[in-house]
Design an enzyme around this catalytic site. Sequence first.
Site, PDB file in Angstrom:
ATOM      1  N   ASP A  73     -34.592 -16.345 -15.499  1.00 57.65           N
ATOM      2  CA  ASP A  73     -33.647 -17.059 -14.575  1.00 57.65           C
ATOM      3  C   ASP A  73     -33.067 -18.420 -14.792  1.00 57.65           C
ATOM      4  O   ASP A  73     -33.842 -19.015 -15.361  1.00 57.65           O
ATOM      5  CB  ASP A  73     -34.501 -16.778 -13.202  1.00 57.65           C
ATOM      6  CG  ASP A  73     -33.430 -16.969 -11.959  1.00 57.65           C
ATOM      7  OD1 ASP A  73     -32.213 -16.871 -12.119  1.00 57.65           O
ATOM      8  OD2 ASP A  73     -34.129 -17.154 -10.923  1.00 57.65           O
TER       9      ASP A  73
ATOM     10  N   HIS B 176     -25.405 -18.143 -19.800  1.00 54.94           N
ATOM     11  CA  HIS B 176     -25.775 -16.786 -20.309  1.00 54.94           C
ATOM     12  C   HIS B 176     -25.730 -16.756 -21.581  1.00 54.94           C
ATOM     13  O   HIS B 176     -26.600 -16.085 -22.359  1.00 54.94           O
ATOM     14  CB  HIS B 176     -24.941 -15.799 -19.634  1.00 54.94           C
ATOM     15  CG  HIS B 176     -25.025 -15.438 -18.286  1.00 54.94           C
ATOM     16  ND1 HIS B 176     -26.174 -15.369 -17.473  1.00 54.94           N
ATOM     17  CD2 HIS B 176     -24.168 -15.122 -17.230  1.00 54.94           C
ATOM     18  CE1 HIS B 176     -26.124 -15.257 -16.159  1.00 54.94           C
ATOM     19  NE2 HIS B 176     -24.805 -15.186 -16.023  1.00 54.94           N
TER      20      HIS B 176
ATOM     21  N   LEU C 222     -43.489  -5.844 -33.314  1.00 52.32           N
ATOM     22  CA  LEU C 222     -43.146  -6.183 -31.967  1.00 52.32           C
ATOM     23  C   LEU C 222     -42.589  -5.097 -31.284  1.00 52.32           C
ATOM     24  O   LEU C 222     -41.342  -4.483 -31.644  1.00 52.32           O
ATOM     25  CB  LEU C 222     -42.300  -7.593 -31.773  1.00 52.32           C
ATOM     26  CG  LEU C 222     -42.032  -7.953 -30.404  1.00 52.32           C
ATOM     27  CD1 LEU C 222     -43.236  -8.328 -29.548  1.00 52.32           C
ATOM     28  CD2 LEU C 222     -41.008  -9.168 -30.266  1.00 52.32           C
TER      29      LEU C 222
HETATM   30  C1  FPP Z   1     -30.351 -14.972 -14.593  1.00 51.71           C
HETATM   31  O1  FPP Z   1     -29.969 -16.292 -14.401  1.00 51.71           O
HETATM   32  C2  FPP Z   1     -30.220 -14.305 -15.754  1.00 51.71           C
HETATM   33  C3  FPP Z   1     -29.318 -13.080 -15.845  1.00 51.71           C
HETATM   34  C4  FPP Z   1     -28.960 -12.354 -14.567  1.00 51.71           C
HETATM   35  C5  FPP Z   1     -28.997 -12.409 -17.192  1.00 51.71           C
HETATM   36  C6  FPP Z   1     -30.043 -12.551 -18.133  1.00 51.71           C
HETATM   37  C7  FPP Z   1     -29.364 -12.450 -19.483  1.00 51.71           C
HETATM   38  C8  FPP Z   1     -29.310 -13.030 -20.572  1.00 51.71           C
HETATM   39  C9  FPP Z   1     -30.540 -14.181 -20.834  1.00 51.71           C
HETATM   40  C10 FPP Z   1     -28.537 -12.850 -21.781  1.00 51.71           C
HETATM   41  C11 FPP Z   1     -28.585 -11.449 -22.729  1.00 51.71           C
HETATM   42  C12 FPP Z   1     -30.008 -11.023 -22.893  1.00 51.71           C
HETATM   43  C13 FPP Z   1     -30.364 -10.668 -24.050  1.00 51.71           C
HETATM   44  C14 FPP Z   1     -31.846  -9.939 -24.187  1.00 51.71           C
HETATM   45  C15 FPP Z   1     -29.709 -10.972 -25.489  1.00 51.71           C
HETATM   46  P1  FPP Z   1     -29.001 -16.577 -13.376  1.00 51.71           P
HETATM   47  O2  FPP Z   1     -27.539 -16.284 -13.500  1.00 51.71           O
HETATM   48  O3  FPP Z   1     -29.428 -15.924 -12.003  1.00 51.71           O
HETATM   49  O4  FPP Z   1     -29.143 -18.091 -12.938  1.00 51.71           O
HETATM   50  P2  FPP Z   1     -28.979 -19.050 -11.691  1.00 51.71           P
HETATM   51  O5  FPP Z   1     -30.190 -18.796 -10.950  1.00 51.71           O
HETATM   52  O6  FPP Z   1     -29.229 -20.079 -12.115  1.00 51.71           O
HETATM   53  O7  FPP Z   1     -27.822 -18.543 -11.079  1.00 51.71           O
END
Ligand code: FPP
Length: 221
Positions: A2, A19, A114
């Site tokens: 997050d 992202h 892993l």
């Molecule tokens: C939450 O941050 C994150 C996500 C919904 C997406 C997670 C995806 C990745 C890290 C990229 C791809 C993953 C891999 C395995 C390559 P948010 O957008 O909710 O952040 P915020 O709370 O600050 O708005």
Amino acid sequence: MDGNGRWATARGLPRTEGHRQGSLSAERLVRFLSKEKLVPYVTLFAFSTENWSRPKREIEFLFRLLEGFIERKLAELAEAGVRLRLIGDPRPLPSRLRRAIERAIGATVHNEGLNLTIALNFGGRWAILEGVRRALTAGLAATGLDEATFRGLMPTGELPELDLVIRTGGHKRLSNFFLWEAAYAELYFTETLWPDFDERAFLEALLDFQNRTRNFGRVVA
Ligand code: FPP
């Protein structure tokens, strides 16, 4: 994982850039864990059943990012002995992403390094319901259903007991992640935003975990 959005907003960048940095952070961690062999299994929560309510552009970006990650990194992952698994309902995912995932799962199925699981279109409630559906479909009698049998029927049934949940980005909740699995897991919350979560941050979480007393409901002398 997050905090991608906030990481980007704090820098005046679009959320998608957060992202992108988040995917680099995931890549860095996977490489580190694979090399150092600190943990045998790791699961990355990449897209929840609730994330469909995000703007369509952001969702498409995330799926493209994941597809690119899998396509570009597959050779390296396979070479490093990483075995990829997916948990979540793949049916609503774009077919290109589904195919990339299927290829990667197939190409790494015999690897013994892993164990990397990506939770995609995953929700803790969905996983429990899915277990119930499979039990009903298998025609199991209510009296024959115990915890071990049910756990084996769940989509997470191949994964070992969960030890540690790390949530970045400052919120202290599970947000429909591993609900059944986290029954006795240690929970670790950090303010660090996911794109900033590096090897050192992981080691801090692991050290914190090592200093906890786990008694699983028993009395410890
Ligand atoms: C939450 O941050 C994150 C996500 C919904 C997406 C997670 C995806 C990745 C890290 C990229 C791809 C993953 C891999 C395995 C390559 P948010 O957008 O909710 O952040 P915020 O709370 O600050 O708005």
